[in-house]
Each structure stands twice: as structure tokens, then as C-alpha cells.
Write a protein that holds these residues in place. Sequence first.
Motif, short mmCIF file in Angstrom:
data_model
loop_
_atom_site.label_atom_id
_atom_site.label_comp_id
_atom_site.label_asym_id
_atom_site.label_seq_id
_atom_site.Cartn_x
_atom_site.Cartn_y
_atom_site.Cartn_z
N GLY A 194 0.83 -1.01 -0.23
CA GLY A 194 0.20 -0.03 -0.10
C GLY A 194 0.72 1.11 -0.20
O GLY A 194 2.15 0.85 0.23
N PHE A 195 0.09 2.38 0.22
CA PHE A 195 1.09 3.55 -0.13
C PHE A 195 0.44 4.34 0.75
O PHE A 195 -0.43 4.62 1.24
N SER A 196 1.10 4.96 1.90
CA SER A 196 0.88 5.60 2.52
C SER A 196 0.88 7.03 1.86
O SER A 196 1.26 7.11 0.77
N ASP A 197 0.77 7.77 2.94
CA ASP A 197 0.45 9.19 2.50
C ASP A 197 1.57 10.20 2.44
O ASP A 197 2.17 10.87 0.81
N ASN A 198 3.25 9.46 2.88
CA ASN A 198 3.66 9.93 2.14
C ASN A 198 4.57 9.23 1.24
O ASN A 198 5.90 9.68 0.95
N GLU A 427 -11.08 2.90 -1.71
CA GLU A 427 -11.83 3.30 -0.38
C GLU A 427 -9.27 4.16 0.13
O GLU A 427 -9.59 4.03 0.96
N LYS A 428 -8.36 2.46 -0.75
CA LYS A 428 -7.18 2.95 -0.13
C LYS A 428 -6.47 3.03 -1.33
O LYS A 428 -6.91 2.83 -2.03
N PRO A 429 -5.04 3.70 -0.95
CA PRO A 429 -4.54 3.83 -1.69
C PRO A 429 -3.86 2.26 -2.02
O PRO A 429 -3.52 0.81 -1.73
N LEU A 430 -3.72 2.18 -2.99
CA LEU A 430 -3.31 0.66 -4.04
C LEU A 430 -1.89 0.53 -4.52
O LEU A 430 -2.12 1.97 -5.27
N SER A 431 -1.36 -0.09 -4.60
CA SER A 431 0.10 0.08 -5.82
C SER A 431 -0.19 -0.53 -7.22
O SER A 431 -1.44 -1.94 -7.44
N LEU A 432 -0.13 -0.45 -7.84
CA LEU A 432 -0.80 -0.65 -9.73
C LEU A 432 0.82 -0.81 -9.95
O LEU A 432 1.85 -0.10 -10.11
N GLN A 433 0.93 -2.16 -10.72
CA GLN A 433 2.06 -2.88 -11.15
C GLN A 433 1.68 -3.52 -12.39
O GLN A 433 0.78 -3.15 -12.70
N GLU A 476 6.29 0.37 -9.78
CA GLU A 476 4.77 -0.05 -8.89
C GLU A 476 4.80 1.65 -9.04
O GLU A 476 5.64 2.45 -8.58
N VAL A 477 3.31 1.97 -9.24
CA VAL A 477 3.17 3.11 -8.67
C VAL A 477 1.57 3.12 -8.09
O VAL A 477 1.11 2.63 -7.80
N PRO A 478 1.53 4.07 -7.65
CA PRO A 478 0.33 4.39 -6.72
C PRO A 478 -1.14 4.68 -7.47
O PRO A 478 -1.17 5.44 -7.99
N LEU A 479 -1.61 4.24 -7.28
CA LEU A 479 -3.43 4.26 -7.02
C LEU A 479 -4.14 5.45 -6.09
O LEU A 479 -4.38 4.05 -5.30
N LEU A 480 -4.39 6.30 -6.31
CA LEU A 480 -4.56 7.15 -4.15
C LEU A 480 -6.41 7.35 -5.25
O LEU A 480 -6.56 7.62 -6.38
N PRO A 481 -6.80 7.22 -4.02
CA PRO A 481 -8.31 7.76 -3.78
C PRO A 481 -8.52 8.89 -4.41
O PRO A 481 -9.21 9.49 -5.11
N GLU A 482 -7.07 9.75 -4.15
CA GLU A 482 -7.40 10.90 -3.90
C GLU A 482 -7.35 11.58 -5.95
O GLU A 482 -7.19 12.67 -6.14
N ASN A 483 -7.55 10.52 -6.02
CA ASN A 483 -6.62 10.54 -7.98
C ASN A 483 -7.59 9.50 -8.41
O ASN A 483 -7.29 9.58 -9.20
N ARG A 517 7.98 -7.28 -30.67
CA ARG A 517 6.21 -6.36 -29.76
C ARG A 517 6.05 -6.85 -28.32
O ARG A 517 5.83 -7.55 -28.18
N VAL A 518 5.29 -5.65 -27.72
CA VAL A 518 5.32 -5.69 -25.76
C VAL A 518 4.31 -5.53 -25.90
O VAL A 518 2.86 -4.27 -26.29
N ARG A 519 3.64 -5.52 -24.63
CA ARG A 519 2.31 -4.57 -24.48
C ARG A 519 2.87 -4.43 -22.71
O ARG A 519 3.16 -5.32 -21.94
N LEU A 520 2.60 -2.93 -22.00
CA LEU A 520 2.56 -2.84 -20.96
C LEU A 520 0.99 -3.73 -20.35
O LEU A 520 0.35 -3.86 -20.34
N VAL A 521 1.62 -4.33 -19.63
CA VAL A 521 0.74 -4.54 -18.53
C VAL A 521 0.96 -4.09 -17.21
O VAL A 521 1.15 -4.17 -16.74
N PHE A 522 -0.68 -4.31 -16.36
CA PHE A 522 -0.66 -3.28 -15.57
C PHE A 522 -1.71 -4.32 -14.52
O PHE A 522 -2.16 -4.77 -15.16
N ARG A 523 -1.14 -4.35 -13.61
CA ARG A 523 -1.93 -5.05 -12.66
C ARG A 523 -2.28 -4.45 -11.25
O ARG A 523 -1.25 -3.81 -10.57
N THR A 524 -3.09 -5.00 -10.16
CA THR A 524 -2.98 -3.91 -8.90
C THR A 524 -3.60 -5.93 -8.12
O THR A 524 -4.45 -6.58 -8.91
N HIS A 525 -3.85 -5.25 -6.93
CA HIS A 525 -4.72 -6.04 -6.03
C HIS A 525 -4.99 -5.41 -4.94
O HIS A 525 -4.46 -4.65 -4.15
N ILE A 526 -6.38 -5.48 -5.21
CA ILE A 526 -6.98 -4.58 -4.01
C ILE A 526 -7.85 -6.24 -3.38
O ILE A 526 -7.81 -7.23 -3.31
#
Length: 871
Positions: A194-198, A427-433, A476-483, A517-526
Amino acid sequence: MRIHSLNCNHETIDLQNLTVHHSRPTLAPDVHSLIHTPDMSSSWVHSGLQHCPRAGFTEGKFPNSNGRTRAEPTAIDCPSIQITAIPQNSLPKAEQGDSNGNGSQGILGSRLLDHLYLPLEHGFYRETSHNLSPTGSLSSRSCFSDASSIESYPYTGEDGEMELNDATSRVAFHSTSPHHSPLPSPEGSPSIRGFSDNGWSSIPPQNHHPVARRRSAGPVFRNCPPDEAYLHPLLLPQGPLSQPTSPRGKRRYSNADVVHQRSTIQASPEHSPTSSPIASPRGNIADEALPTSYHKATDPTRDVPSKSRRTSEAAADGGSCQSADEQSLSQQTVKRELSRESFLCLPSVFPWEKSKSSSMTHAPIFRTSSLPPLDWQLPSQSGLCELKIEVEPKPHHRAHYETEGSRGAVKAANGGHPVVKLYGYNEKPLSLQLFIGTADERLLRPHAFYQMHRITGKAVSTSSQEAMLNSTKVLEVPLLPENDMQASIDCAGILKLRNSDIELRKGETDIGRKNTRVRLVFRTHIPQAHGKVLSLQVPSIPIECSQRSAQELPLVERQSSESCPVTGGEQLVIIGQNFTPDSKVIFVEKGLDGRNLWEAEGQVIREKAQPRRLVVVVPPYQDGAIMVPLRVHFHVHNGKRRRSQPQRFSYLPISAPPVMIKSEPCDDYYGSFGPTFTHDTGFLSHGPMGSYMGALNSPLHRDPQSPAFTPFVPFLPTLPPPPHPQDSLPMAPQRTRYANCDSADCHLCSDCVRPGAELFCPSHRGHQSLCQGPSFGAQSGHYGDGASLERPKYPPSYAAFSQTSNNFPQSPSTPNGHHVPIKAYGDPTTYSQESHGPGTIKQEPMESAPRAQSITLDDVTEVLERDLSPS
DNA sequence: CTCTTTTATATTTCAATATAT
DNA sequence: AGATATATTGAAATATAAAAG
């Protein structure tokens, strides 16, 4: 035993110049290995590999995350590694890096580096060279990939079950607490951090130590064949890390070296932070990694390609392309990899594992302790949650080599960057892989020849961290509720690994050539209730990564239609890139053997042709009496070997209603897996590479009355349609059903992955037997709560379609922004309800479907071009 | 049909320049 | 301001596959 070099921080000894020679314990149980570091040029130190009958480490003193060296409990007898080197700096700094969880180290790194002893769980999840991918290629996973679908299968028998339950109970998922991060996945996944606020929250060592420690005495060993249980990656070189080089990273094949190098770990000086640890940045191909035939056919002293020698030297001499930071990060990467590689590579001990195909689309619910490996096919949607790519990346992005500087982040067609959004959870910050996946004919999996590359800099607004997950770099990038759970991916570059490095890996069967050829793959765990997580994944459109291809190969981005009456004559607008005045559009039907059954050139209307647009008159199909829609493909041809990817196209029986088919790029692979009954059209299709259906579509077999006419045959796994660039063509949903079908049971299947996307008709297809389980869709109600699902209950061929929303028409949004799946495309106003003969498809309007407008060619062109033009 | 040579294509590396740190 | 690094682009060098002899 001390391994000073494996502290996970920047200050430890320079692993880039570290070469660990080791031997397979079966052959040389007590061979001492050597480590050489640049600042210890004259001091070779020991790395003893003590053969133990079982995997693991004994008497190990490994620095834990607190920087302290401690004696690890000896769970079992095991191989051990002894590396004594003088660290350049003291440990406390490492501790810092670990404890704060910041930096590129990431959760994965810290966790793994904390434990060089063997976590049993990892053994669970590690793929072995015995466990070939069901696709027939180890490919990106190669032989040492931990992320194997097989090994990581949550069900590993009773013991495994207990282990997992226990692990789950020990570590709760706290997505927001900086001190209680979710449990990393057993295979070392960055997991659902998860991501903290910071920023990133960290995972305290206590969270995983007990688990890892406990794992080391788990059931795998009890089941492990004695002779193979110690097939530790360190001892059984499989990846580039195990590829030997001289201390300067130069490949050497002198006879004297061969024995040594066979089992040498190499940490190349060229490891950039973004470079893949799986790749040897410089010539460092281990003998061990070479195919047997290669060994036999070559003289170790001369079989090294001169180019490799040269570049190796260059690298060894220079390495100047890297900054200090890069080097530090490289060290981390290497360390991470070393550490990761420290886990046992265990053979499959469960007889059923081999049947657990990675090609299966798995249920999206996982335990926090057993997140899905990267090669698992996951849906993009489950219940109300959907991971969706709002803005697709550009179809071209030139990847950079490790020897080059970065070529920047992948961009979107509009000049911005790809955007990914998670619907249904806020609800909460998540990580987007993010990771780099394949875009070839097989199911999505990590790409062997490309790795994610983290872009940093002023222009990058997205915070990110990188981690290695079983030889695959994951950003890993954050998926934030505020965003609004939306992330702009401006930090994702693509790194190209040298083909030769990858191809020579032991077990690697893929070739890199023209595999660009590639694909960007995005994955998240909720997070879900009861310590479980819902894992969603969505791949981007294919991205062409080679300079040449991007510059020269024609690329079809969109097409105005995907079908035409069998008589042809309609104009097809093709929007794309690299079209020339001489571009041709070739329509092809291919047969089983891949040979062309039929080929015809569409007449390009030159006066309407532009560099990015072609208008072509569809040629008539050779047989005007087809009874069912016939899938063919076309490609744009710029001359010899310069042709676009095949694009789907269908000929409709003369009596069939015109159907607008969602535009999707048609990859070669469409045909390579046999015929498909596509969700969106209900068409028979056979791919350009030739397929079973190719024969069915051949004149001999096309007679629906013929016994040979078997339109719907359970066959090889149906591939998910590849992502399509956009969905904004004016189209309307439709439903399909069999025409002329007397069966009262012929109806749309409500239990399919996408309700309504499949037909059920016992007369035409044993669909019921195929569609045995609930779908991922919210409408099905089966998986809505996402709580009780552990393994897929449906065949991969259907589940695969749920993998990505891109495989389906863009669904209308509800007021709250959620997307409602729709079923199929077509214009309800333009077809009849009349029968079209057995086996043909009749479209029915969907009750609430928006009606397609009558559009002209110009309209289509305008839409296409507008959507493609940079904003 | 097989082998060798030539040609074409694809991959990898290098260089130059602009910009950012 | 200078040094260093990154981003970007272009293209040369090299490797490899395909075609021709």
C-alpha cells in the motif's frame, strides 16, 4: 557464513564487479568459489558452497533488514554459500535503506534481501527447468522464473494449504499503514503494497521473517526428490546471473575456464538500475546456459561471437554510461536478484502441477500470501472492480539497450502518457504494478527480451518504485483515492535485452529476432475481506519497440470496418503509420499449414491515400457461396518483408446482415491456436497462421451439412483477442444467436465470462460443457463478492476473454463512472431476423443498446483521424 | 537438393545534440 | 558555470536470415 556483498543498500561492495564462482553441489560438493571486487583486486575471497542434501543454507549469517548479521536457524541441511568480502561501508546505512522502505529497493528487495536462507514458499513457487511452460516456451519466465503459474498455484496440497493459511493469519494486509504493509507475495512479489500518504509504506522485517523462516521447513522439502532438492539457482545456473564472465565481465571460454564458468554467477558491471538482472549486460553467457548442441558444436575458445567479445570488453572497460546512482541501483538489482536467486529452484513435486497451465485465466481472488505470478492470466474486471486503460500507449516506442541511455517513457498517442484507472474501488491507496508483457501469439506473460525501465526526472510526475519479481522488473506506482484511483504512467520506459543473452539462457526457447512487440501490463491487487485480494490485470495494446520496425513497417491502427459482404466492393478506411504511395492491402485466407488458401489485393484508391490513411476497395472473396462468416485477414504491404501485422477481417455470407465489428488488430496468433468463436461477432475464425479452422473453411469442409463441418470444436485454448487501439468507432451492441436453430436451448449464455458474449446451443456446440462456471462479470453474481473463489472453474478459453476490457467493446458508463459490460457489436437496425442457414449467426438487437448511426465513409475517416490526432 | 556466396534485413552499438541535474 | 547525466535522434557497425548461384 557472511555475505557482505548482499546487503541491500547502496553502500555495500560493488556487486557489479562481483563474480561469484560456484559449483553445482552434485558435481563439486565443496568447491570453493571466488569473489572479486574492484576494491579488492588482490584479495580473492572464498565463497564456499557446501553441498547439502537438501536445499537451504546452513550456518548462515545474513544481514537482516536491520543490518545486523545473525545466524539463521538451520532448518535443514542445505547447500550454503560463503562469501567473505569487505564491505565498502558499514551496514547501518543499509539498514536505513531497508527500514524506510523507500528508494528503488522496494518491498521486494528488502524482503528478499533480508533472507538469504531458503523460504520454502519460494520453492513452492519456483518454476524449474523441468516445468516447461504449457506454451512450450519458458520464454520470459525462462527456466528460473519464480513466477510460474505452476509453482505458485495456491493449492499445493495439505501442507501448502496450511502454510498459506498460517502465513495469511500472520500477516494482515494493511494497505495504508506505513508499518503494516501487506504481506509480500510468496514468490517475492512486490505484492499489494500500500501507499502511505507520504509514499510507499514499508514492510517491517518482522512481518515476513517468521513466515520466511517457517517456510524453510515446509512441505516442499518433504516432497523434494533428494537429488534435486538442492537445485538452487545459485548452484544450477540458469539465468544470465549464472552466466559466467571474467571478473571484468568479459566472456571467456578458455578451456581452463570452462569448468569454472559452468557454474559461475556473474554480476555484470553493466547492470544498470533498469537493466534486467536476468540479462547479462555484457557477454556473459555461461556454458551452463548454452544448449547442449551448442556445446558440442563449438569450441569454447572460439565460439564466442566476436561481437560479444567486443562489447564485453567495452563494457568492462567503460561502464561509463552509468551514473553512480545507476550503479548503486544496479547493485541493488543484482543483489536483489542474487538474493532472489538464492531461493531454491525446486522441481515440481506435485504431479498435477504440470497440468496447471499458466495459460489458464485464473480466478482473480488470491490470498495475500499467494499472489498470482506474472504469467497468470487475470481478468481486468471482477465484480464492480475493473482495471482499465483509459489512455493507451502509442503503438511505437523504441526501446533502449542497456548500453544506451534511456529513450524516455512510453507515451500516448495524444502526446501524454498512458493512463490507467481502477473502477469500483476507492477506499485505500493501492499499488499498480507494471511490467512488460508479450504481444505475440501466445498468452500474455512477461516478455523475455524486454524489461520495464523506470524513468525518473523532472518531467516525471508519477512516483514509482521498481522491484524484481522473478526475473521480471515490475514498476509500482500508486493508485490513490485522491486521484480517483487513476495513474498517469509517465515513468515507464522499455529496456531491450540482447537477444543473444536471453536466447542462450538454459531452457529459453523463444527467439528474440523479430520479437519486438510488447505490451504494458498493469496489475493491481485489491484487498478483500478475510485477508484476500482481488487481482486484476489489463494489458495495453501492442507496442512496437524496434527502431527499424517503427520506422519502416506499416502499422494499422484502426480500420473502418472489420467485415464486408463476400462480394466485396466496399471501401475500407485504414488508419495507421508508415503507409507509402506504393502500399498494398492484401487480403489473405490461410490454411492449416499456414499457407495461403486465398489471397487477393484490395484496390487502394490512390487519390485518397495519405501517409496515415489508406482507402481500399475490399476484393471479393473467391467463393461467393460461403454459408458462414469467414474470418480472413489483411495486411498492409510496403514491399518485401515490410508488412503490417495481420488485421482481422471477415467476409459475410451474402444473405447475412451487415455487421460492424469492433476493430482489433489481428495478430499472427489468431490462427495459431485454431478457430475461435469470437465473442464480439460470433464469427468463425481461423487465423492467418493457419489453423484447424483453416481446413474447416477450405472448400472441402465448408459445407455445413458435411460431417466435417464442425464449427465449434473444443480445441486449444482460445486466445484472448489482442487489445485494440480504440473503441470509438460508431458501433452499436448486438446480440447473436444461431439462426435456423430449432433448439429451444439456443440462447445467449448468461454464465459466460461476459454475459451474453457467448452462445449456448447444444445443437451447435457443447458450450455447456465448456462454460461450467460463473464468470468474472458482476452480472453473473458468482464472483461478485470475490470472497470464496480460489481457483478457476471455467476453462481458460473462455476465461481468457475476460482478461482485459480491451478485448471487449467499450461499455457504456454508468453515472458513477462504472462500466457496464455489453455484449457484442452490430447495428440492430441493419440486419434481419431471417435465417441464414445452419450454423450461421443471426444478430438480435439488444434492448437497451444504443443504435448505431448510419455513417458514411467520410464520417469514419473523420472519427478515426480525429481520435488519432494529438490533442 | 545441398552447399556457398551474396544480399537484405534486423539488431546492437555508437555518436551527436539538447536539456536537466 | 562547469561537470555530469539523461533524453532524444540518427545512423553506423555488426549479426543473421533469406535469396541467389
